[in-house]
Each structure stands twice: as structure tokens, then as C-alpha cells.
Design a protein around this motif. Structure first.
Motif, mmCIF file in Angstrom:
data_model
loop_
_atom_site.group_PDB
_atom_site.id
_atom_site.type_symbol
_atom_site.label_atom_id
_atom_site.label_comp_id
_atom_site.label_asym_id
_atom_site.label_seq_id
_atom_site.Cartn_x
_atom_site.Cartn_y
_atom_site.Cartn_z
ATOM 1 N N GLY A 1 -5.309 1.843 0.071
ATOM 2 C CA GLY A 1 -5.860 0.685 1.228
ATOM 3 C C GLY A 1 -6.164 -0.449 0.483
ATOM 4 O O GLY A 1 -6.762 -0.324 -0.832
ATOM 5 N N GLN B 1 0.831 -1.214 0.047
ATOM 6 C CA GLN B 1 -0.064 -0.095 -0.003
ATOM 7 C C GLN B 1 0.904 1.297 -0.078
ATOM 8 O O GLN B 1 0.705 2.247 -0.667
ATOM 9 N N SER B 2 1.798 1.095 0.817
ATOM 10 C CA SER B 2 2.857 2.506 0.957
ATOM 11 C C SER B 2 3.294 2.732 -0.525
ATOM 12 O O SER B 2 3.686 3.831 -1.047
ATOM 13 N N VAL C 1 -3.981 0.332 5.320
ATOM 14 C CA VAL C 1 -3.905 1.791 4.616
ATOM 15 C C VAL C 1 -2.502 2.075 4.706
ATOM 16 O O VAL C 1 -1.942 2.105 5.779
ATOM 17 N N SER D 1 1.814 3.309 7.776
ATOM 18 C CA SER D 1 0.722 2.353 7.753
ATOM 19 C C SER D 1 0.089 1.902 8.801
ATOM 20 O O SER D 1 0.662 1.799 9.858
ATOM 21 N N ALA E 1 1.192 4.331 -2.757
ATOM 22 C CA ALA E 1 1.029 5.729 -2.381
ATOM 23 C C ALA E 1 2.133 6.340 -3.099
ATOM 24 O O ALA E 1 2.046 7.500 -3.692
ATOM 25 N N SER F 1 -0.135 5.308 4.081
ATOM 26 C CA SER F 1 -0.227 7.032 4.053
ATOM 27 C C SER F 1 1.063 7.557 3.748
ATOM 28 O O SER F 1 2.090 7.061 4.372
ATOM 29 N N GLU G 1 -3.620 8.351 0.577
ATOM 30 C CA GLU G 1 -3.928 7.077 1.343
ATOM 31 C C GLU G 1 -4.334 6.021 0.141
ATOM 32 O O GLU G 1 -5.003 6.356 -0.397
#
Ligand code: ADP
Length: 469
Positions: A153, A45-46, A135, A122, A49, A137, A151
Motif C-alpha cells: 500500500g 500497488q497490485s 492497498v 485493491s 504485490a 492485495s 498486501e
């Protein structure tokens, strides 16, 4: 099942230890995999982002926010891919937020606003309904523009489902594996202990009559082989000791017979020599009686030593036990009549057995002799022979003085006498029944005695019928 047996204890320990180790390994594997998958999901996820920042937001000043929003939607298609994307301006207003995924698995508006991290972080968000959203961020400031919070997720569901599957497989597979391996262990232990059972069975078979037999030796070079060799050496030493003692009794009784015969002859001469003094002749007659008693004991000892040496089966033949019983009863009836005792022989139909006729006759003689000896006044002896369930049964019952219960278990022991004073003029030495027992054992026969003091005794010999009678 014997819970104290070595095989049970070995298998129980082995199974328990195995189950413990398996459980520990599976728990470690499960927890480690769970941590790894969750970490991997949040790292992904990171990374995404960061991708949005590096590819779209970096040029927001030139392209404008609408372009960033539309490109984000086109590239990642969050509704189709069940993703959550939210780009928030520094003042808290939204630049872009993804819609409800096509499968309706969550609602992006349920994801609470997050204070922008220093750079990157996260977190796990629990949504209404219990689902978990991972998530990542990123607080990113494009050149010449204010900062944005990106964000990205994804639901933890697939990871959870996979872990649930794994848990189920482990929960079913683990006990099954433990059962299979423990059963295998049980078979191995039983196999390993088979030689011990063979040694035990062989050891059970060895008695003083077959000390020449040896235990099986497993050629394994281990403690079991060593044990059987040591036990065999012990049996060989016992065999030597028994043979020496038997030889001694046999030699001694044999050597005593000749001087006793000479002694008896000389005493007879003295007792019958009318030229000699009366008192001297009477004394010689009394000594003669003692010598005859001694001779009987020596003969019995000689018989026992020959039986011990396995001579009870020398003249093996098939014969009618009924006929043997009848002739023996006839021969002994005179002796019985002298004492006012009757012998009733019930031996009608032929009962065929196999064995040494002379020895088995000795059994009948000894039992009848005892019955006559231990019956006072007008007694009655019953001798019965019949075939019962594949066995020949010979019974000698009397209504004599009987045997006290405490003596009954010992009457077949050598030199055991209940109480010599029970019979007048007793010539007994306590060897008659041991001879009977030895002959029975050599014929694979069982003998048992029952008695009620004052009422009488009965002796029952059970031996196998001849194969083709
Ligand atoms: P013995 O030569 O002294 O008779 P046995 O071995 O034949 O020795 O018998 C052992 C003992 O068992 C005897 O001392 C006797 O007291 C007892 N016994 C054996 N048979 C009988 C019987 N039929 N009735 C009573 N006692 C018996």
C-alpha cells in the motif's frame, strides 16, 4: 452602463457561455484526472504485490519465510519509502509487516485485516486521522506451500496534494481567463460596432438643409456596407423629393411675382382714375389691398425657398450687431409710433458677429414687426443686444397680447398662426417666424420664445460672436 445595449448583451452572452464551457471542461478534466491517478496508484500497488509473489514467495519452500521477510524489507525499504507491506499466512498469522514510516505518516497496525480475495483486488483504507491508504492485495499460493495474502500500500496524499494544486490553479485561472477573454470580446464588439456609431453620427447630422451629404460606407462587403448603401440611396431619394418641392415653391412664387406686379399696377390705375365711377374705384382699392397681401405671402415663400436652398449665407461678413439693431429700430420706430408704441433700443457697445447682414436684419425686422403687430394701445418694446459668454444675444420683448402656452411650441412652424382674429386687419400668413428660424439655423444661432398671455412676449436670439472681435 446600458444593460440593454447590443454590445452589453453580446458580451454578457459570450462571457456567460464561455464561463459555462470552461467550468464544464475543468470539472471533467479534474474528475477524469483524479480517477486516472487513483486507478494508476492502485494498479501500481497490485503490481508490486505480484512482484513479491513472483520473486520471493515463489521460492519460500526452499528459502524459508525468514529470507522472504528480510528480502522484502531490503528491496522495498518500506519505512524509508513510506510504503505499507504485509504478508499474512493462510491461518491469519503474520509473516511480515512493515514498520511505521520514517515521516510517521501512518501506523501499519491501523490497517484492518482483510479477508483474502479470490486472486487479486485493491481497496482504499481510511486511516485514523483521515488519511487514505491505497492497498493492492494478492492471494498467492507458492508451489508446495499454503497460500499467503500479500498486501502492498501507499498513501493517496501526493495525489491529493497534486489535485488540490490543480483545483486551486483552475479556481484562480478560470475566472481570470474568462475576464480577459470577455474583455477582449468587448473590445472586439466595440470595434465591430464602430461603423454603426459612425453611421448613426453621420445620420444625425443630415437634415433637410444638407441632404447632399452621405453616410460613410464601410468597404467590408457585409450587412453593414449594405445598410449604409441602402440608407444612402434613401437619402438620395429624399434629397430628390425635397429639391423638387423646393424648386416647385421657388418657381411658383417667382412666376407669381410678375403677374402680381402687373395686377397691382392695373388696380392702382383703376383706383386712381378719377374718370371712373366711385364705387368701382373703391372696389379696386380693396382688391389692391388683397393683392398686396398676396404679394407679401408670395415674397415670403420666395424668401423661404431661397433660404432652404442655402442662400442665407451668400454675403458672409463681419459686422456690428448693435449698430444693425439700432438702425433697424430707428427705421421701424415710425411704424411703432403710428400705433402709439415706443421702441427702446439698448445696444451700446459693439457686438461683432459674422453672417449675412441683410438676412440678420430681416430677423430683427420680423421680430420688431410682430412685437408692434401684437401689441395694443400704448405699448413698449425693448430691443437689447449684448455679448454673453462668447455669444451675441439679441432680445426683443414687448408688453403685448402674448402667446398661449399651447401655441408656443408651434409658432416657428410654417403657416402657423395662433388665431388670426387676435389682430385687426391682419395681413399675417404665419411665415414671419419660420423665416426668422431658417435664418437663425443657417447662422448656427438658437432662437427661443417666452410669453405670458396678456403680459407680453420675448424672443431671444443667441449666435456665436465673431472669432476676432
Ligand atoms: P405672422 O406673420 O402671422 O405674424 P409669424 O410666423 O410671425 O406669423 O408668427 C406666428 C404666430 O405667432 C402669429 O400668428 C402670432 O399669433 C404669434 N406671435 C408672433 N410674435 C408674437 C408676439 N410678439 N406677440 C404675440 N404673438 C406673437
Amino acid at each position: 452602463m446600458n444593460t440593454r445595449s447590443i454590445s452589453f448583451r453580446l458580451v454578457a452572452w459570450y462571457g456567460g457561455l464561455l464561463a459555462g464551457i470552461f467550468l464544464l471542461l475543468c470539472a471533467l478534466l479534474y474528475l477524469d484526472l483524479r480517477r486516472f491517478l487513483e486507478d494508476d496508484l492502485s494498479r501500481a500497488q497490485s503490481r508490486r504485490a505480484r512482484q513479491i509473489a513472483a520473486t520471493l514467495l515463489v521460492h519460500v519452500k526452499q528459502t524459508g519465510e525468514t529470507y522472504v521477510a528480510s528480502q522484502t524489507k531490503d528491496w522495498y525499504e518500506p519505512e524509508i519509502n513510506d510504503r505499507f507491506i504485509r504478508i499474512t499466512r493462510a491461518d491469519g498469522t503474520l509473516l511480515y509487516t512493515s514498520g511505521i514510516p520514517n515521516d510517521g505518516s501512518f501506523n501499519p497496525t491501523d490497517v484492518p485485516a482483510f479477508p483474502p480475495p479470490q486472486t487479486e483486488s485493491s481497496r482504499k483504507v481510511t486511516l485514523p486521522g483521515g488519511k487514505t491508504l491505497v492497498v493492492g492485495s494478492l492471494n498467492y499460493q507458492p508451489p508446495g506451500s499454503p497460500a499467503y495474502l500479500i498486501e502492498f500500500g501507499e498513501l493517496l496524499d501526493p495525489v491529493e496534494t497534486m489535485l488540490e494544486h490543480l483545483f486551486l490553479q483552475l479556481a484562480l485561472g478560470l475566472p481570470l481567463a474568462v475576464i480577459i477573454i470577455t474583455f477582449g470580446g468587448y473590445l472586439l464588439v466595440r470595434r465591430a460596432l464602430t461603423p454603426v456609431e459612425q453611421i448613426t453620427r453621420a445620420a444625425e447630422r443630415i437634415t433637410q438643409h444638407n441632404l447632399s451629404e452621405r453616410l460613410p460606407v464601410t468597404q467590408t462587403g457585409d450587412q453593414l456596407e449594405q445598410l449604409s448603401i441602402s440608407l444612402n440611396r434613401m437619402i438620395a431619394r429624399l434629397d430628390d423629393a425635397f429639391q423638387n418641392s423646393r424648386r416647385f415653391v421657388a418657381d411658383a412664387s417667382h412666376e407669381l411675382r410678375t403677374p402680381l406686379t402687373i395686377l397691382r399696377g392695373e388696380l392702382e390705375n383703376i383706383a386712381e382714375d378719377t374718370r371712373l365711377d366711385r364705387e368701382l374705384r373703391d372696389r379696386a382699392a380693396s382688391l389692391l389691398e388683397e393683392t398686396e397681401h398676396l404679394g407679401k405671402i408670395v415674397n415670403q415663400l420666395f424668401t423661404l425657398s431661397r433660404l432652404d436652398a442655402g442662400e442665407a449665407q451668400r454675403e458672409w461678413a463681419r459686422f456690428d450687431l448693435s449698430e444693425l439693431a439700432k438702425t433697424t429700430a430707428d427705421q421701424m420706430s415710425l411704424l411703432a409710433e403710428d400705433k402709439g408704441i415706443s421702441i427702446d433700443c439698448e445696444a451700446g457697445a459693439p457686438v461683432w458677429v459674422e453672417g449675412d447682414r441683410v438676412r440678420l436684419k430681416q430677423v430683427v425686422v420680423n421680430l420688431l414687426d410682430n412685437a408692434i403687430k401684437y401689441t395694443r394701445g400704448k405699448g413698449a418694446i425693448q430691443l437689447r443686444v449684448r455679448g454673453v459668454n462668447g455669444d451675441a444675444v439679441l432680445e426683443v420683448a414687448d408688453n403685448g397680447i402674448g402667446i398661449p402656452p399651447e401655441s408656443l411650441p408651434h409658432i416657428f412652424e410654417r403657416f402657423y398662426r395662433v388665431d388670426p382674429s387676435r389682430v385687426e386687419n391682419s395681413e399675417s400668413a404665419g411665415l414671419g417666424l419660420s423665416i426668422v428660424k431658417s435664418i437663425c439655423t443657417a447662422h448656427g444661432a438658437e432662437i427661443e420664445a417666452q410669453s405670458t398671455p396678456g403680459s407680453g412676449s420675448s424672443f431671444r436670439v443667441k449666435l456665436p460672436l465673431a472669432k476676432h472681435s
